[in-house]
Write a protein that holds these residues in place. Structure first.
Motif, PDB file in Angstrom:
ATOM      1  N   LEU A  23     -28.379 -16.422 -20.785  1.00  0.00           N
ATOM      2  CA  LEU A  23     -28.565 -15.289 -19.893  1.00  0.00           C
ATOM      3  C   LEU A  23     -29.853 -14.597 -20.311  1.00  0.00           C
ATOM      4  O   LEU A  23     -29.982 -14.160 -21.452  1.00  0.00           O
ATOM      5  CB  LEU A  23     -27.381 -14.320 -19.972  1.00  0.00           C
ATOM      6  N   CYS A  24     -30.813 -14.532 -19.410  1.00  0.00           N
ATOM      7  CA  CYS A  24     -32.154 -14.030 -19.749  1.00  0.00           C
ATOM      8  C   CYS A  24     -32.253 -12.509 -19.795  1.00  0.00           C
ATOM      9  O   CYS A  24     -33.327 -11.996 -20.071  1.00  0.00           O
ATOM     10  CB  CYS A  24     -33.166 -14.571 -18.738  1.00  0.00           C
ATOM     11  N   ASN A  25     -31.207 -11.790 -19.545  1.00  0.00           N
ATOM     12  CA  ASN A  25     -31.257 -10.335 -19.465  1.00  0.00           C
ATOM     13  C   ASN A  25     -30.874  -9.651 -20.773  1.00  0.00           C
ATOM     14  O   ASN A  25     -30.148  -8.663 -20.780  1.00  0.00           O
ATOM     15  CB  ASN A  25     -30.312  -9.839 -18.363  1.00  0.00           C
ATOM     16  N   ASP A  26     -31.389 -10.132 -21.895  1.00  0.00           N
ATOM     17  CA  ASP A  26     -31.030  -9.557 -23.192  1.00  0.00           C
ATOM     18  C   ASP A  26     -31.242  -8.049 -23.259  1.00  0.00           C
ATOM     19  O   ASP A  26     -30.407  -7.323 -23.776  1.00  0.00           O
ATOM     20  CB  ASP A  26     -31.815 -10.224 -24.321  1.00  0.00           C
ATOM     21  N   SER A  27     -32.351  -7.576 -22.731  1.00  0.00           N
ATOM     22  CA  SER A  27     -32.654  -6.141 -22.842  1.00  0.00           C
ATOM     23  C   SER A  27     -31.696  -5.280 -22.030  1.00  0.00           C
ATOM     24  O   SER A  27     -31.508  -4.105 -22.334  1.00  0.00           O
ATOM     25  CB  SER A  27     -34.090  -5.869 -22.387  1.00  0.00           C
ATOM     26  N   LYS A  28     -31.058  -5.848 -21.020  1.00  0.00           N
ATOM     27  CA  LYS A  28     -30.159  -5.065 -20.174  1.00  0.00           C
ATOM     28  C   LYS A  28     -28.686  -5.244 -20.536  1.00  0.00           C
ATOM     29  O   LYS A  28     -27.835  -4.594 -19.963  1.00  0.00           O
ATOM     30  CB  LYS A  28     -30.350  -5.450 -18.704  1.00  0.00           C
ATOM     31  N   ARG A  29     -28.390  -6.133 -21.464  1.00  0.00           N
ATOM     32  CA  ARG A  29     -26.988  -6.416 -21.789  1.00  0.00           C
ATOM     33  C   ARG A  29     -26.244  -5.206 -22.319  1.00  0.00           C
ATOM     34  O   ARG A  29     -25.094  -4.991 -22.003  1.00  0.00           O
ATOM     35  CB  ARG A  29     -26.893  -7.520 -22.832  1.00  0.00           C
ATOM     36  N   LYS A  30     -26.889  -4.433 -23.155  1.00  0.00           N
ATOM     37  CA  LYS A  30     -26.208  -3.295 -23.772  1.00  0.00           C
ATOM     38  C   LYS A  30     -26.425  -2.006 -23.005  1.00  0.00           C
ATOM     39  O   LYS A  30     -25.693  -1.051 -23.176  1.00  0.00           O
ATOM     40  CB  LYS A  30     -26.667  -3.154 -25.219  1.00  0.00           C
ATOM     41  N   ALA A  31     -27.442  -1.974 -22.175  1.00  0.00           N
ATOM     42  CA  ALA A  31     -27.716  -0.773 -21.378  1.00  0.00           C
ATOM     43  C   ALA A  31     -26.642  -0.639 -20.309  1.00  0.00           C
ATOM     44  O   ALA A  31     -26.368  -1.572 -19.578  1.00  0.00           O
ATOM     45  CB  ALA A  31     -29.090  -0.877 -20.730  1.00  0.00           C
ATOM     46  N   SER A  32     -26.041   0.502 -20.252  1.00  0.00           N
ATOM     47  CA  SER A  32     -24.985   0.713 -19.275  1.00  0.00           C
ATOM     48  C   SER A  32     -25.112   2.102 -18.670  1.00  0.00           C
ATOM     49  O   SER A  32     -24.903   3.094 -19.359  1.00  0.00           O
ATOM     50  CB  SER A  32     -23.613   0.543 -19.943  1.00  0.00           C
ATOM     51  N   MET A  33     -25.497   2.132 -17.428  1.00  0.00           N
ATOM     52  CA  MET A  33     -25.535   3.405 -16.716  1.00  0.00           C
ATOM     53  C   MET A  33     -24.155   3.669 -16.149  1.00  0.00           C
ATOM     54  O   MET A  33     -23.456   2.751 -15.764  1.00  0.00           O
ATOM     55  CB  MET A  33     -26.519   3.318 -15.543  1.00  0.00           C
ATOM     56  N   SER A  34     -23.780   4.904 -16.081  1.00  0.00           N
ATOM     57  CA  SER A  34     -22.457   5.198 -15.521  1.00  0.00           C
ATOM     58  C   SER A  34     -22.494   6.437 -14.649  1.00  0.00           C
ATOM     59  O   SER A  34     -21.678   7.321 -14.790  1.00  0.00           O
ATOM     60  CB  SER A  34     -21.430   5.340 -16.641  1.00  0.00           C
ATOM     61  N   GLN A  35     -23.445   6.478 -13.739  1.00  0.00           N
ATOM     62  CA  GLN A  35     -23.506   7.598 -12.808  1.00  0.00           C
ATOM     63  C   GLN A  35     -22.304   7.563 -11.869  1.00  0.00           C
ATOM     64  O   GLN A  35     -21.775   8.593 -11.498  1.00  0.00           O
ATOM     65  CB  GLN A  35     -24.799   7.556 -12.001  1.00  0.00           C
ATOM     66  N   TYR A  36     -21.881   6.368 -11.497  1.00  0.00           N
ATOM     67  CA  TYR A  36     -20.742   6.210 -10.601  1.00  0.00           C
ATOM     68  C   TYR A  36     -19.528   5.736 -11.391  1.00  0.00           C
ATOM     69  O   TYR A  36     -19.668   5.020 -12.372  1.00  0.00           O
ATOM     70  CB  TYR A  36     -21.050   5.176  -9.515  1.00  0.00           C
ATOM     71  N   LYS A  37     -18.357   6.104 -10.924  1.00  0.00           N
ATOM     72  CA  LYS A  37     -17.120   5.559 -11.482  1.00  0.00           C
ATOM     73  C   LYS A  37     -16.742   4.363 -10.619  1.00  0.00           C
ATOM     74  O   LYS A  37     -16.127   4.509  -9.566  1.00  0.00           O
ATOM     75  CB  LYS A  37     -15.997   6.594 -11.430  1.00  0.00           C
ATOM     76  N   ILE A  38     -17.147   3.192 -11.065  1.00  0.00           N
ATOM     77  CA  ILE A  38     -16.835   1.985 -10.295  1.00  0.00           C
ATOM     78  C   ILE A  38     -15.388   1.616 -10.565  1.00  0.00           C
ATOM     79  O   ILE A  38     -14.991   1.434 -11.717  1.00  0.00           O
ATOM     80  CB  ILE A  38     -17.790   0.839 -10.651  1.00  0.00           C
ATOM     81  N   GLY A  39     -14.610   1.517  -9.510  1.00  0.00           N
ATOM     82  CA  GLY A  39     -13.219   1.113  -9.632  1.00  0.00           C
ATOM     83  C   GLY A  39     -13.120  -0.380  -9.869  1.00  0.00           C
ATOM     84  O   GLY A  39     -12.524  -0.842 -10.823  1.00  0.00           O
ATOM     85  N   HIS A  40     -13.711  -1.146  -8.965  1.00  0.00           N
ATOM     86  CA  HIS A  40     -13.717  -2.594  -9.105  1.00  0.00           C
ATOM     87  C   HIS A  40     -14.839  -3.196  -8.266  1.00  0.00           C
ATOM     88  O   HIS A  40     -15.376  -2.549  -7.380  1.00  0.00           O
ATOM     89  CB  HIS A  40     -12.369  -3.205  -8.705  1.00  0.00           C
ATOM     90  N   ILE A  41     -15.155  -4.433  -8.605  1.00  0.00           N
ATOM     91  CA  ILE A  41     -16.150  -5.197  -7.868  1.00  0.00           C
ATOM     92  C   ILE A  41     -15.483  -6.492  -7.413  1.00  0.00           C
ATOM     93  O   ILE A  41     -14.895  -7.211  -8.227  1.00  0.00           O
ATOM     94  CB  ILE A  41     -17.381  -5.529  -8.745  1.00  0.00           C
ATOM     95  N   TYR A  42     -15.544  -6.748  -6.119  1.00  0.00           N
ATOM     96  CA  TYR A  42     -15.087  -8.020  -5.561  1.00  0.00           C
ATOM     97  C   TYR A  42     -16.305  -8.882  -5.296  1.00  0.00           C
ATOM     98  O   TYR A  42     -17.255  -8.435  -4.652  1.00  0.00           O
ATOM     99  CB  TYR A  42     -14.339  -7.821  -4.236  1.00  0.00           C
ATOM    100  N   ASN A  43     -16.278 -10.090  -5.796  1.00  0.00           N
ATOM    101  CA  ASN A  43     -17.324 -11.067  -5.511  1.00  0.00           C
ATOM    102  C   ASN A  43     -16.769 -12.029  -4.475  1.00  0.00           C
ATOM    103  O   ASN A  43     -15.845 -12.790  -4.768  1.00  0.00           O
ATOM    104  CB  ASN A  43     -17.709 -11.830  -6.786  1.00  0.00           C
TER     105      ASN A  43
END
Length: 181
Positions: A142-162
């Motif tokens: 996974l090439c997104n090493d710099s973003k793996r630990k970054a976690s924004m939480s402006q929204y309270k996401i209930g769930h994500i359906y793919n």
């Protein structure tokens, strides 16, 4: 006389609304688009419709000359074709994995207005989910090493359906990602 509710003074109405309910997200995934076909502008009508979408999460997928695979997750509020052309001109995607490159597009829908903050937060959840799923796999990066630990939480996401998860991603991208259910 009807009472009017006033949010706390230290929060504006937008913050109050975001804090008061869960945001539920649907990502409607499209079939893979070959980067080789994209570069040559040899896209089907369905693919042409996909690359015109904005407010999407995308995943670049490719492999090296061995059996190793790589994924790179991103987002764009602009059309996917504009963002993909930027990546192609800069060469800043999937370095070292030049074979069978494809891009997957997940159109985001939510029970709130989709903005850049929501896109970034969903991108972060997808990166963290993929990171956990491929951790034990020897042949996937996974090439997104710099973003793996970054976690924004402006929204309270209930769930994500793919929805319509493509075959190549089915083992690493679950149909349902519970966040704050």
């Amino acid at each position: 006389m009807m009472k009017t509710f006033k949010p706390k003074m230290d929060k504006d109405l937008k913050d109050y609304l975001q804090d008061s309910r869960n945001v539920n997200v649907i990502l409607r995934w499209s079939d893979a688009i070959s980067i080789a076909d994209f570069k040559k502008s040899e896209l089907s009508s369905e693919e042409s419709g996909t690359i015109c979408q904005d407010d999407v999460i995308y995943i670049f997928w490719g492999k090296d000359k061995n059996v190793h695979k790589a994924m790179d997750v991103g987002l764009t509020t602009r059309a996917l074709d504009v963002r993909t052309k930027e990546h192609l001109s800069k060469g800043d995607y999937l370095e070292g994995y030049p074979y069978s490159q494809e891009v997957y597009c997940g159109k985001i829908e939510a029970n709130v207005l989709v903005d850049r903050d929501l896109l970034e937060q969903v991108e972060g959840v997808i990166i963290q989910t993929l990171g956990k799923k491929i951790e034990g796999l020897d042949n996937t990066v996974l090439c997104n090493d710099s973003k793996r630990k970054a976690s924004m939480s402006q929204y309270k996401i209930g769930h994500i359906y793919n929805q319509n998860v493509p075959k190549k991603l089915i083992n690493v991208l679950p149909v349902y990602i519970p966040e704050n259910d």
